[in-house]
Design a protein around this motif. Structure first.
Motif, PDB file in Angstrom:
ATOM      1  N   GLY A   1       8.279  12.669  -1.213  1.00 54.72           N
ATOM      2  CA  GLY A   1       7.633  13.209  -2.351  1.00 54.72           C
ATOM      3  C   GLY A   1       6.449  12.706  -2.719  1.00 54.72           C
ATOM      4  O   GLY A   1       5.449  13.380  -2.682  1.00 54.72           O
ATOM      5  N   HIS A   2       6.404  11.252  -3.135  1.00 56.30           N
ATOM      6  CA  HIS A   2       4.958  10.791  -3.121  1.00 56.30           C
ATOM      7  C   HIS A   2       4.049  11.005  -1.938  1.00 56.30           C
ATOM      8  O   HIS A   2       3.094  11.130  -1.866  1.00 56.30           O
ATOM      9  CB  HIS A   2       5.330   9.199  -3.451  1.00 56.30           C
ATOM     10  CG  HIS A   2       4.055   8.339  -3.385  1.00 56.30           C
ATOM     11  ND1 HIS A   2       3.204   8.434  -4.361  1.00 56.30           N
ATOM     12  CD2 HIS A   2       3.617   7.374  -2.521  1.00 56.30           C
ATOM     13  CE1 HIS A   2       2.186   7.693  -4.003  1.00 56.30           C
ATOM     14  NE2 HIS A   2       2.240   7.054  -2.987  1.00 56.30           N
ATOM     15  N   THR A   3       4.661  10.839  -0.707  1.00 56.02           N
ATOM     16  CA  THR A   3       4.295  11.259   0.456  1.00 56.02           C
ATOM     17  C   THR A   3       5.392  11.937   1.264  1.00 56.02           C
ATOM     18  O   THR A   3       6.390  11.694   0.933  1.00 56.02           O
ATOM     19  CB  THR A   3       3.666  10.192   1.377  1.00 56.02           C
ATOM     20  OG1 THR A   3       4.627   9.271   1.856  1.00 56.02           O
ATOM     21  CG2 THR A   3       2.493   9.419   0.451  1.00 56.02           C
TER      22      THR A   3
ATOM     23  N   GLY B   1       9.089   1.329  -2.498  1.00 55.15           N
ATOM     24  CA  GLY B   1       7.713   1.731  -2.181  1.00 55.15           C
ATOM     25  C   GLY B   1       6.899   2.236  -3.550  1.00 55.15           C
ATOM     26  O   GLY B   1       7.119   1.954  -4.623  1.00 55.15           O
ATOM     27  N   ASP B   2       6.482   3.488  -3.368  1.00 59.95           N
ATOM     28  CA  ASP B   2       5.838   4.239  -4.242  1.00 59.95           C
ATOM     29  C   ASP B   2       6.607   5.314  -4.869  1.00 59.95           C
ATOM     30  O   ASP B   2       6.252   6.572  -5.464  1.00 59.95           O
ATOM     31  CB  ASP B   2       4.303   4.711  -4.229  1.00 59.95           C
ATOM     32  CG  ASP B   2       3.467   3.608  -4.009  1.00 59.95           C
ATOM     33  OD1 ASP B   2       3.992   2.336  -4.212  1.00 59.95           O
ATOM     34  OD2 ASP B   2       2.352   3.938  -3.501  1.00 59.95           O
ATOM     35  N   THR B   3       7.817   5.320  -4.361  1.00 60.41           N
ATOM     36  CA  THR B   3       8.658   6.429  -4.977  1.00 60.41           C
ATOM     37  C   THR B   3       9.269   6.362  -6.227  1.00 60.41           C
ATOM     38  O   THR B   3       9.406   7.303  -6.854  1.00 60.41           O
ATOM     39  CB  THR B   3      10.154   6.962  -3.936  1.00 60.41           C
ATOM     40  OG1 THR B   3       9.547   6.864  -2.551  1.00 60.41           O
ATOM     41  CG2 THR B   3      11.029   7.708  -4.460  1.00 60.41           C
TER      42      THR B   3
ATOM     43  N   ARG C   1      -3.122   3.228  -8.744  1.00 65.39           N
ATOM     44  CA  ARG C   1      -2.815   4.435  -9.487  1.00 65.39           C
ATOM     45  C   ARG C   1      -1.669   5.357  -8.723  1.00 65.39           C
ATOM     46  O   ARG C   1      -2.030   6.524  -8.622  1.00 65.39           O
ATOM     47  CB  ARG C   1      -4.004   5.272  -9.960  1.00 65.39           C
ATOM     48  CG  ARG C   1      -5.127   4.448 -10.695  1.00 65.39           C
ATOM     49  CD  ARG C   1      -5.964   5.305 -11.342  1.00 65.39           C
ATOM     50  NE  ARG C   1      -6.977   4.449 -12.078  1.00 65.39           N
ATOM     51  CZ  ARG C   1      -8.249   4.630 -11.747  1.00 65.39           C
ATOM     52  NH1 ARG C   1      -8.733   5.411 -11.081  1.00 65.39           N
ATOM     53  NH2 ARG C   1      -9.065   3.879 -12.510  1.00 65.39           N
ATOM     54  N   CYS C   2      -0.458   4.801  -8.336  1.00 63.86           N
ATOM     55  CA  CYS C   2       0.091   5.748  -7.675  1.00 63.86           C
ATOM     56  C   CYS C   2       1.203   6.095  -8.189  1.00 63.86           C
ATOM     57  O   CYS C   2       2.382   6.860  -8.053  1.00 63.86           O
ATOM     58  CB  CYS C   2       0.762   4.893  -6.424  1.00 63.86           C
ATOM     59  SG  CYS C   2      -0.464   4.865  -5.106  1.00 63.86           S
ATOM     60  N   ALA C   3       1.479   5.623  -9.658  1.00 66.36           N
ATOM     61  CA  ALA C   3       2.436   5.853 -10.579  1.00 66.36           C
ATOM     62  C   ALA C   3       2.389   7.173 -11.719  1.00 66.36           C
ATOM     63  O   ALA C   3       1.103   7.210 -12.062  1.00 66.36           O
ATOM     64  CB  ALA C   3       2.978   4.814 -11.112  1.00 66.36           C
TER      65      ALA C   3
ATOM     66  N   THR D   1       6.586   1.247   3.748  1.00 66.27           N
ATOM     67  CA  THR D   1       7.336   2.356   2.993  1.00 66.27           C
ATOM     68  C   THR D   1       6.731   3.697   3.183  1.00 66.27           C
ATOM     69  O   THR D   1       7.442   4.619   3.109  1.00 66.27           O
ATOM     70  CB  THR D   1       7.474   2.098   1.587  1.00 66.27           C
ATOM     71  OG1 THR D   1       6.260   1.758   0.717  1.00 66.27           O
ATOM     72  CG2 THR D   1       8.640   0.922   1.195  1.00 66.27           C
ATOM     73  N   HIS D   2       5.488   3.698   3.398  1.00 67.96           N
ATOM     74  CA  HIS D   2       4.401   4.775   3.512  1.00 67.96           C
ATOM     75  C   HIS D   2       3.171   4.803   3.905  1.00 67.96           C
ATOM     76  O   HIS D   2       2.758   3.365   3.955  1.00 67.96           O
ATOM     77  CB  HIS D   2       4.608   5.912   2.156  1.00 67.96           C
ATOM     78  CG  HIS D   2       4.046   5.364   1.058  1.00 67.96           C
ATOM     79  ND1 HIS D   2       4.470   4.117   0.462  1.00 67.96           N
ATOM     80  CD2 HIS D   2       2.937   5.426   0.125  1.00 67.96           C
ATOM     81  CE1 HIS D   2       3.605   3.920  -0.696  1.00 67.96           C
ATOM     82  NE2 HIS D   2       2.849   4.796  -0.778  1.00 67.96           N
ATOM     83  N   VAL D   3       2.455   5.782   4.160  1.00 71.22           N
ATOM     84  CA  VAL D   3       0.981   5.653   4.352  1.00 71.22           C
ATOM     85  C   VAL D   3       0.212   5.392   3.079  1.00 71.22           C
ATOM     86  O   VAL D   3       0.329   6.212   2.341  1.00 71.22           O
ATOM     87  CB  VAL D   3       0.447   6.674   5.263  1.00 71.22           C
ATOM     88  CG1 VAL D   3      -1.097   6.348   5.455  1.00 71.22           C
ATOM     89  CG2 VAL D   3       1.119   6.821   6.533  1.00 71.22           C
ATOM     90  N   HIS D   4      -0.171   3.994   2.773  1.00 73.15           N
ATOM     91  CA  HIS D   4      -0.828   3.833   1.632  1.00 73.15           C
ATOM     92  C   HIS D   4      -2.147   4.403   1.259  1.00 73.15           C
ATOM     93  O   HIS D   4      -2.898   4.519   2.240  1.00 73.15           O
ATOM     94  CB  HIS D   4      -0.711   2.387   1.420  1.00 73.15           C
ATOM     95  CG  HIS D   4       0.642   1.690   1.187  1.00 73.15           C
ATOM     96  ND1 HIS D   4       1.449   1.794   0.392  1.00 73.15           N
ATOM     97  CD2 HIS D   4       1.146   1.004   2.290  1.00 73.15           C
ATOM     98  CE1 HIS D   4       2.694   0.933   0.651  1.00 73.15           C
ATOM     99  NE2 HIS D   4       2.476   0.692   1.911  1.00 73.15           N
ATOM    100  N   ALA D   5      -2.244   4.733  -0.103  1.00 73.46           N
ATOM    101  CA  ALA D   5      -3.496   5.301  -0.373  1.00 73.46           C
ATOM    102  C   ALA D   5      -4.444   4.525  -1.301  1.00 73.46           C
ATOM    103  O   ALA D   5      -5.453   4.921  -1.650  1.00 73.46           O
ATOM    104  CB  ALA D   5      -3.465   6.730  -1.331  1.00 73.46           C
ATOM    105  N   ASP D   6      -3.757   3.355  -1.855  1.00 75.58           N
ATOM    106  CA  ASP D   6      -4.555   2.551  -2.788  1.00 75.58           C
ATOM    107  C   ASP D   6      -5.004   1.233  -2.376  1.00 75.58           C
ATOM    108  O   ASP D   6      -5.621   0.618  -3.066  1.00 75.58           O
ATOM    109  CB  ASP D   6      -3.809   2.380  -4.012  1.00 75.58           C
ATOM    110  CG  ASP D   6      -2.463   1.611  -3.693  1.00 75.58           C
ATOM    111  OD1 ASP D   6      -1.875   1.762  -2.697  1.00 75.58           O
ATOM    112  OD2 ASP D   6      -2.115   0.661  -4.574  1.00 75.58           O
TER     113      ASP D   6
HETATM  114 FE   FE2 Z   1       1.425   4.872  -2.420  1.00 72.60          FE
END
Ligand code: FE2
Length: 373
Positions: free
Chosen positions: A230-232, A248-250, A369-371, A174-179
């Motif tokens: 938005g999130h990314t 995803g994290d949206t 901690r993406c939310a 869904t996106h480039v993840h950070a966690d």
């Molecule tokens: Fe994320």
């Protein structure tokens, strides 16, 4: 009848299989309360004996009310103090083992739940990395399967697909993840599946770009990409047969994605604006839409119950979704949680499509901690 435990340690795979099969077992967490508050094993008992065990107090667990009928697995942060706990319990006649590697190793534990999606011929399996809170998905239809946001070793997805008679043909992020470290590239390489990532210039390895409105097939099912920055910048949701939305994290079940990671204050504000517009777009979908997020903020239980809600339920829970753009900006920017540990390093590895040398859980430690909620 309970199983007799022989070896002094148990590994993550064996414990997660026992819990998934509902075998009788008492999981005893001996960490300090503040460590347990960060993340825990679902259904575990807590008895804070950490300091007493470390100090070698032979009565560290004397006051713990632990049932004797089932085997006991002791847990600590890294699997050392839990060995002392195991030894004390064995001395008292318990059938005890210690979880090798502790909660750090547990980071890779997972369980699964089938998600009923009325009106779609696809079978959706939610794969929960319960040790960390990452949710990934296997969507099977006819003899094909699609994986979204692979966060676990590839064998997990390959084995589940094989059990259903599916071949994995597409792997999506869904996106480039950070966690967490994305396992999508490895999974696609190993299975020969096509790797689809949202169109962007961050990732430096080859992939098939996904644009807003693109339709990807999974057997007779259709997955439509909805670009939701938005999130990314590149964040994209996937809409299965216009019934189930992989967000995803949206959008989470009780919150929205944070817009600030890898961003200056100005960029975070711009992304928050984009996120508001993306959420306006998503909340206009049918209220019956099943929301399937990329994370959960609680460890997923071994209960085979999917972590999901209808869009109508999510809208009623997440007050921020009803706000005007300016009020949304104020609300979200005031509530940004602490940044996830090691996020810059994880993003760099995900952009390069690489795994770290050694144990990936060293980098991935800690709750997601993406939310923002
Ligand atoms: Fe994320």
């Amino acid at each position: 009848m309970t199983r007799q435990i022989q070896s002094p340690t148990i590994d993550v795979d064996e414990l997660r299989a026992m819990l998934a099969e509902r075998q009788p077992v008492t999981v005893l967490d001996v960490r300090k309360a503040e460590d347990r508050a960060e993340w825990a094993i679902p259904g575990s008992l807590h008895f804070d004996a950490y300091e007493a065990l470390k100090a070698g107090n032979p009565d560290a667990l004397a006051d713990a009310a632990i049932p004797k009928e089932a085997p006991v697995v002791t847990i600590c942060g890294a699997g050392k103090v839990s060995i002392t706990a195991m030894e004390q319990l064995r001395h008292r006649g318990y059938d005890a083992r210690s979880l090798a590697g502790g909660m750090k190793a547990w980071s890779l534990a997972w369980n699964s739940a089938e998600v009923p999606v009325l009106g779609s011929a696809a079978t959706v399996i939610q794969i929960r990395r319960t040790g960390k809170g990452c949710l990934s998905y296997l969507i099977g239809n006819d003899d094909e399967a699609v994986v979204i946001d692979a966060a676990l070793p590839r064998e997990v997805y390959q084995d589940l697909a094989a059990q259903h008679g599916w071949t994995i043909t597409r792997v999506l992020d869904t996106h480039v993840h950070a966690d967490h470290l994305s396992r999508s590239r490895l999974l696609a390489e190993q299975t020969g599946a096509t790797l689809h990532l949202p169109e962007q210039d961050r990732v430096t390895y080859p992939f098939t770009p996904v644009h807003d409105g693109d339709t990807l097939g999974a057997g007779s099912s259709r997955i439509v990409a909805l670009r939701t920055p938005g999130h990314t910048w590149e964040s994209t949701c996937y809409f299965l047969d216009e019934k189930a939305l992989f967000t995803g994290d949206t959008l989470f079940l009780a919150g929205v994605g944070r817009p600030d990671l890898e961003a200056s204050a100005e960029q975070a504000q711009a992304r928050a604006r984009l996120l508001h517009a993306s959420l306006v777009r998503l909340t206009a979908l049918s209220p019956e839409t099943i929301i399937l997020p990329g994370h959960t903020s609680e460890p997923a239980p071994f209960d085979a119950q999917p972590i999901t809600a209808t869009l109508a339920d999510v809208i009623s829970r997440v007050g921020m979704l009803g706000l005007s753009e300016e009020a949304f900006l104020d609300a979200i920017l005031a509530r940004i949680p602490p940044t996830p540990p090691n996020h810059a390093r994880i993003v760099a590895l995900n952009e390069a499509g690489e795994m770290p040398d050694g144990d990936p859980t060293d980098l991935e430690a800690g709750a997601n901690r993406c939310a923002v909620s």
